[in-house]
Scaffold this motif. Structure first.
Motif, PDB file in Angstrom:
ATOM      1  N   PHE A 146      -1.319  -4.510   5.476  1.00 58.74           N
ATOM      2  CA  PHE A 146      -1.150  -4.085   4.088  1.00 58.74           C
ATOM      3  C   PHE A 146      -1.911  -2.790   3.821  1.00 58.74           C
ATOM      4  O   PHE A 146      -1.415  -1.870   3.202  1.00 58.74           O
ATOM      5  CB  PHE A 146      -1.627  -5.199   3.154  1.00 58.74           C
ATOM      6  CG  PHE A 146      -1.643  -4.785   1.706  1.00 58.74           C
ATOM      7  CD1 PHE A 146      -0.452  -4.582   1.027  1.00 58.74           C
ATOM      8  CD2 PHE A 146      -2.838  -4.566   1.022  1.00 58.74           C
ATOM      9  CE1 PHE A 146      -0.448  -4.183  -0.306  1.00 58.74           C
ATOM     10  CE2 PHE A 146      -2.847  -4.177  -0.297  1.00 58.74           C
ATOM     11  CZ  PHE A 146      -1.645  -3.988  -0.963  1.00 58.74           C
ATOM     12  N   PHE A 147      -3.178  -2.755   4.345  1.00 57.20           N
ATOM     13  CA  PHE A 147      -3.999  -1.558   4.120  1.00 57.20           C
ATOM     14  C   PHE A 147      -3.383  -0.328   4.767  1.00 57.20           C
ATOM     15  O   PHE A 147      -3.374   0.748   4.222  1.00 57.20           O
ATOM     16  CB  PHE A 147      -5.425  -1.778   4.668  1.00 57.20           C
ATOM     17  CG  PHE A 147      -6.262  -2.609   3.737  1.00 57.20           C
ATOM     18  CD1 PHE A 147      -6.577  -2.130   2.467  1.00 57.20           C
ATOM     19  CD2 PHE A 147      -6.699  -3.870   4.096  1.00 57.20           C
ATOM     20  CE1 PHE A 147      -7.338  -2.896   1.590  1.00 57.20           C
ATOM     21  CE2 PHE A 147      -7.446  -4.638   3.226  1.00 57.20           C
ATOM     22  CZ  PHE A 147      -7.762  -4.166   1.967  1.00 57.20           C
ATOM     23  N   MET A 148      -2.877  -0.562   5.965  1.00 60.93           N
ATOM     24  CA  MET A 148      -2.245   0.549   6.675  1.00 60.93           C
ATOM     25  C   MET A 148      -1.096   1.119   5.833  1.00 60.93           C
ATOM     26  O   MET A 148      -0.982   2.319   5.647  1.00 60.93           O
ATOM     27  CB  MET A 148      -1.685   0.084   8.027  1.00 60.93           C
ATOM     28  CG  MET A 148      -2.742  -0.180   9.080  1.00 60.93           C
ATOM     29  SD  MET A 148      -3.693   1.293   9.481  1.00 60.93           S
ATOM     30  CE  MET A 148      -2.506   2.149  10.519  1.00 60.93           C
ATOM     31  N   GLN A 149      -0.280   0.161   5.339  1.00 55.87           N
ATOM     32  CA  GLN A 149       0.865   0.600   4.523  1.00 55.87           C
ATOM     33  C   GLN A 149       0.410   1.383   3.302  1.00 55.87           C
ATOM     34  O   GLN A 149       0.949   2.426   2.977  1.00 55.87           O
ATOM     35  CB  GLN A 149       1.662  -0.617   4.049  1.00 55.87           C
ATOM     36  CG  GLN A 149       2.746  -1.028   5.023  1.00 55.87           C
ATOM     37  CD  GLN A 149       3.394  -2.339   4.593  1.00 55.87           C
ATOM     38  OE1 GLN A 149       2.704  -3.225   4.085  1.00 55.87           O
ATOM     39  NE2 GLN A 149       4.676  -2.466   4.788  1.00 55.87           N
ATOM     40  N   THR A 150      -0.627   0.850   2.647  1.00 59.31           N
ATOM     41  CA  THR A 150      -1.117   1.495   1.428  1.00 59.31           C
ATOM     42  C   THR A 150      -1.640   2.889   1.748  1.00 59.31           C
ATOM     43  O   THR A 150      -1.316   3.855   1.069  1.00 59.31           O
ATOM     44  CB  THR A 150      -2.251   0.663   0.789  1.00 59.31           C
ATOM     45  OG1 THR A 150      -1.858  -0.698   0.803  1.00 59.31           O
ATOM     46  CG2 THR A 150      -2.480   1.090  -0.650  1.00 59.31           C
ATOM     47  N   SER A 151      -2.442   2.999   2.811  1.00 59.18           N
ATOM     48  CA  SER A 151      -3.017   4.318   3.115  1.00 59.18           C
ATOM     49  C   SER A 151      -1.914   5.294   3.522  1.00 59.18           C
ATOM     50  O   SER A 151      -1.967   6.471   3.198  1.00 59.18           O
ATOM     51  CB  SER A 151      -4.079   4.204   4.210  1.00 59.18           C
ATOM     52  OG  SER A 151      -3.469   4.042   5.463  1.00 59.18           O
TER      53      SER A 151
END
Length: 218
Positions: free
Chosen positions: A2-7
């Protein structure tokens, strides 16, 4: 994940904003320059000598102002928005005599002008092609349809070949019609006849009619 996607999303948004900011920071003039140079690159990059040197030279909006034109000529092309004017040398289709002319590009047509006379008008919609050589000469041939309105193709020598051809193909919206040819090219003299132009390399630039009656561009 999720974090990867957000960043990744943030990176894209950030990038987009940077690009937008950069584009907004560009003056209208600079934007026009870039748009024109993109077309020049598409047409000439890797194909015509002198292209790389032309990159650092900004294109001018026009080489001559509208009021440099004879009032009679202005009268004749009244109502058409004049976009670009440049001095050119025009070569006669038959004897290849060199004549000083002006090339006037409006919103809808190209005009070859002699002082107070319009010698030829080419509507962009009828343009059949634009040819230049792969060498460093400034020759451009504007190919026109075979009809009784046209005397034949137009052979011009322009000092600022990349600028002039770019302006012509942007105004005419005919980028795909520009051909960069090697060796020789055929042009129409009118009344079904054709002529040949030969491009060669030599110690000094010159344009002349050779013994076989061909126009030779060195």
């Amino acid at each position: 994940g999720f974090f990867m996607q957000t960043s990744e999303m943030l990176r894209k948004i950030c990038m987009r904003n940077l690009v937008r900011k950069y584009c907004r920071g560009l003056t209208a003039e600079r934007k026009v320059q870039l748009q024109q140079k993109v077309v020049t690159s598409a047409v000439f990059s890797g194909k015509k000598e002198g292209y790389l040197e032309s990159l650092s030279q900004p294109f001018l909006e026009t080489r001559l102002k509208e009021n440099d034109l004879n009032p009679k000529v202005l009268q004749l092309i009244r109502g058409e928005n004049i976009k670009y004017v440049t001095p050119v040398i025009k070569y006669d289709r038959n004897g290849f005599k060199a004549r000083e002319r002006l090339l006037v590009l409006t919103q809808s047509s190209a005009y070859v002008v002699e002082m107070a006379k319009i010698k030829q008008k080419i509507e962009y919609s009828t343009l059949k092609g634009i040819s230049t050589s792969n060498l460093s000469d400034g020759i451009v041939v504007i190919h026109v349809p075979e009809d009784n309105k046209q005397k034949g193709d137009v052979i011009l020598q322009c000092e600022h070949i990349f600028e002039t051809v770019t302006k012509l193909c942007i105004l005419a919206n005919k980028q795909s019609l520009v051909k960069v040819v090697k060796g020789s090219l055929r042009f129409r003299v009118g009344s079904g006849k054709e002529g040949t132009m030969v491009f060669t390399v030599g110690p000094e630039p010159q344009v002349f009619k050779d013994k076989t009656g061909q126009l030779t561009v060195v």
